[in-house]
Scaffold this active site. Structure first.
Site, PDB file in Angstrom:
ATOM      1  CB  SER A  24      11.931 -34.072 -96.480  1.00 11.51           C
ATOM      2  OG  SER A  24      13.045 -35.101 -96.165  1.00 11.51           O
ATOM      3  CG  ASP A 322      16.101 -40.923 -93.478  1.00 14.52           C
ATOM      4  OD1 ASP A 322      17.473 -40.777 -93.063  1.00 14.52           O
ATOM      5  OD2 ASP A 322      15.349 -39.793 -93.639  1.00 14.52           O
TER       6      ASP A 322
HETATM    7  C1  S3P Z   1      16.602 -35.199 -96.050  1.00 16.04           C
HETATM    8  C2  S3P Z   1      17.748 -35.988 -96.891  1.00 16.04           C
HETATM    9  C3  S3P Z   1      18.238 -37.346 -96.029  1.00 16.04           C
HETATM   10  C4  S3P Z   1      17.915 -37.974 -95.061  1.00 16.04           C
HETATM   11  C5  S3P Z   1      17.254 -36.704 -94.047  1.00 16.04           C
HETATM   12  C6  S3P Z   1      16.233 -35.908 -94.677  1.00 16.04           C
HETATM   13  C7  S3P Z   1      16.270 -34.158 -96.570  1.00 16.04           C
HETATM   14  O1  S3P Z   1      19.705 -37.066 -95.847  1.00 16.04           O
HETATM   15  O2  S3P Z   1      18.574 -38.912 -94.474  1.00 16.04           O
HETATM   16  O3  S3P Z   1      16.630 -37.706 -92.849  1.00 16.04           O
HETATM   17  O4  S3P Z   1      15.198 -33.678 -96.204  1.00 16.04           O
HETATM   18  O5  S3P Z   1      16.729 -33.640 -97.528  1.00 16.04           O
HETATM   19  P1  S3P Z   1      21.007 -36.854 -96.867  1.00 16.04           P
HETATM   20  O6  S3P Z   1      20.343 -35.982 -98.154  1.00 16.04           O
HETATM   21  O7  S3P Z   1      22.257 -36.407 -96.208  1.00 16.04           O
HETATM   22  O8  S3P Z   1      21.295 -38.255 -97.615  1.00 16.04           O
END
Ligand code: S3P
Length: 437
Positions: A24, A322
């Site tokens: 992220s 996750d």
């Molecule tokens: C992420 C947000 C999450 C997560 C993804 C990474 C991010 O998704 O599941 O692996 O980096 O903002 P959502 O925001 O759709 O829940």
């Protein structure tokens, strides 16, 4: 030929390990350093397909970067030369590969540009809902057309332009949606506000603040004023706690294990897994040692114990979303019942992770009930080795490689594991190292 991972049962795990950079944070670093007003050294960037796709997309939009450590395909340390907020029209489509984060965050930035762009992705990403970002970004004034096989799905054609600020109440606790709106809000006049239904990862807010773009957060209301300069800065990306989660669970569940994970991100909006494991009886201690770009990082020490099942609280779900596949494995290895509900968002991840987790756990002999919004796992069942599919989902591949390590009998093969490279390119090396200690 497609790749596979084969594991045999292991008694316990021990030693020390550092996982690659946070996914992220790496996406956000590529975008914000790219928009900044100077050169930014970014160290420990995640050299995975997802993040490299975002970096390349920024390159197609006119951002220059140099790889200082790693390779062009697998950059680890970089210098990104910011474009002073002035991106140029891409010559062709921007390929986000498997990454929902890449596509949704880039859409936020592209909504505000005076040129058209097209975002494409692989088969999995082309089946994931984009309506959740189109709705607020269209309300801000951008135009979208989805040309996918499924309605509301990529390819995503964006006609950007001058945006209006909005106040948007998000129907789901999604950091990707929040981030798309905040990134677009940087280019709109006045104040853009997002109201989230529950706390979720806040890397965008932290990184914007650290790049000089003031974002205010009051409980679940987050606001950014447009027209602020993105100031260049250097940053070190912490290790990805979602990658560390596989080893943390592996060590926590098995008495006699002892593991130290170093240099890992400890942002509290990402560490609900640790709280849950502690509630299940695990011995886990984390120590913050540094803070860079507003992101705490440090070490996590785990000593294995026999765990007990627990019920995941609704407020914990967004902060371990996750980690659910590996948490389900922990539930199967624990005593008693583990309940994971209020997690319907799992159905729109890289795969429908409720379905894929349930299917694989059942194939290993686990007893698990499926619900529309989650699953209930009966622990204390001896798992047996099996041949499983990743279904093209990196986290399913890795979670079940760990499950295979603790099967009571027989080896486990996970098929189609190339997807692991989207988030944890050195997973199989680390797996070998851990198994050979
Ligand atoms: C992420 C947000 C999450 C997560 C993804 C990474 C991010 O998704 O599941 O692996 O980096 O903002 P959502 O925001 O759709 O829940």
């Amino acid at each position: 030929m497609s790749e596979s991972i084969k594991v045999s049962p292991l008694k316990k795990i021990s030693g020390e390990l550092a996982v690659p950079g946070d996914k992220s944070i790496s996406h956000r670093a590529a975008i914000l350093a790219g928009l900044s007003d100077g050169s930014c050294s970014v160290q420990n960037f995640l050299p995975s397909e997802d993040c490299v796709n975002t970096l390349r997309a920024m390159g197609q939009l006119g951002v220059k970067y140099e790889v200082k450590k790693g390779t062009e395909d697998r950059p680890i340390d970089l210098v990104i030369h910011g474009c002073h907020g002035k991106l140029r029209a891409p010559e062709k489509e921007l390929d986000c590969g498997n990454s929902g984060t890449g596509m949704r965050l880039l859409a936020g930035v592209l909504a505000a540009q005076e040129f058209d762009s097209v975002l494409i992705g692989d088969e999995s990403l082309s089946g994931r809902p984009m309506g959740r970002i189109i709705k607020p970004l269209a309300e801000m004034g951008a135009q979208f057309e989805t040309k996918g096989k499924k309605p509301g799905c990529a390819p995503l054609h964006i006609t950007g332009g001058t945006l209006n600020p909005i106040t948007y109440e998000m129907p789901m606790a999604s950091a990707q949606v929040k981030s798309a709106i905040l990134l677009a809000g940087m280019f709109a006049p006045d104040k853009t506000t997002v109201i989230q239904p529950a706390i979720n990862r806040d890397h965008t807010e932290r990184m914007l603040n650290s790049f000089g773009v003031k974002v205010s957060t009051e409980e679940n209301t987050i606001s950014v004023y447009g027209g602020q300069k993105v100031r260049s800065r250097d940053l070190v990306v912490p290790g990805d706690v979602s990658s560390a989660a596989f080893w943390i669970v592996a060590a926590a569940c098995v008495p006699g294990s002892r593991l130290l994970v170093t240099n890992v991100g400890l942002n509290p909006t990402r560490t609900a897994l640790l709280d849950v494991l502690i509630r299940m009886g695990a011995h886990i201690k984390d120590h913050v040692q540094h803070e860079d770009g507003g992101e705490p990082r440090g070490s996590i020490e785990i000593i294995g114990r026999q765990l007990k099942g627990t019920e995941i609280k609704p407020c914990e779900v967004p902060n371990l979303i996750d980690e659910v596949p590996i948490l389900a494995v922990a539930g199967a290895l624990a005593e008693g019942t583990m309940t994971i509900r209020n997690a319907a968002e799992l159905r729109v991840k890289e795969t429908d992770r409720i379905e894929t987790t349930v299917e694989n756990l059942r194939l290993m002999g686990g007893e698990i009930s499926e619900f529309e919004d989650g699953m209930v796992i009966q622990g204390g069942q001896a798992l047996k080795g099996a041949t499983l599919d990743s279904f093209g989902d990196h986290r399913i591949a890795m979670a079940f490689a760990i499950a295979g390590l603790f099967a009571k009998e027989g080896s486990t093969t996970i098929k189609n594991t190339e997807c692991v490279a989207t988030s944890y390119p050195t997973f199989t090396e680390h797996l070998k190292e851990i198994c050979n200690r």
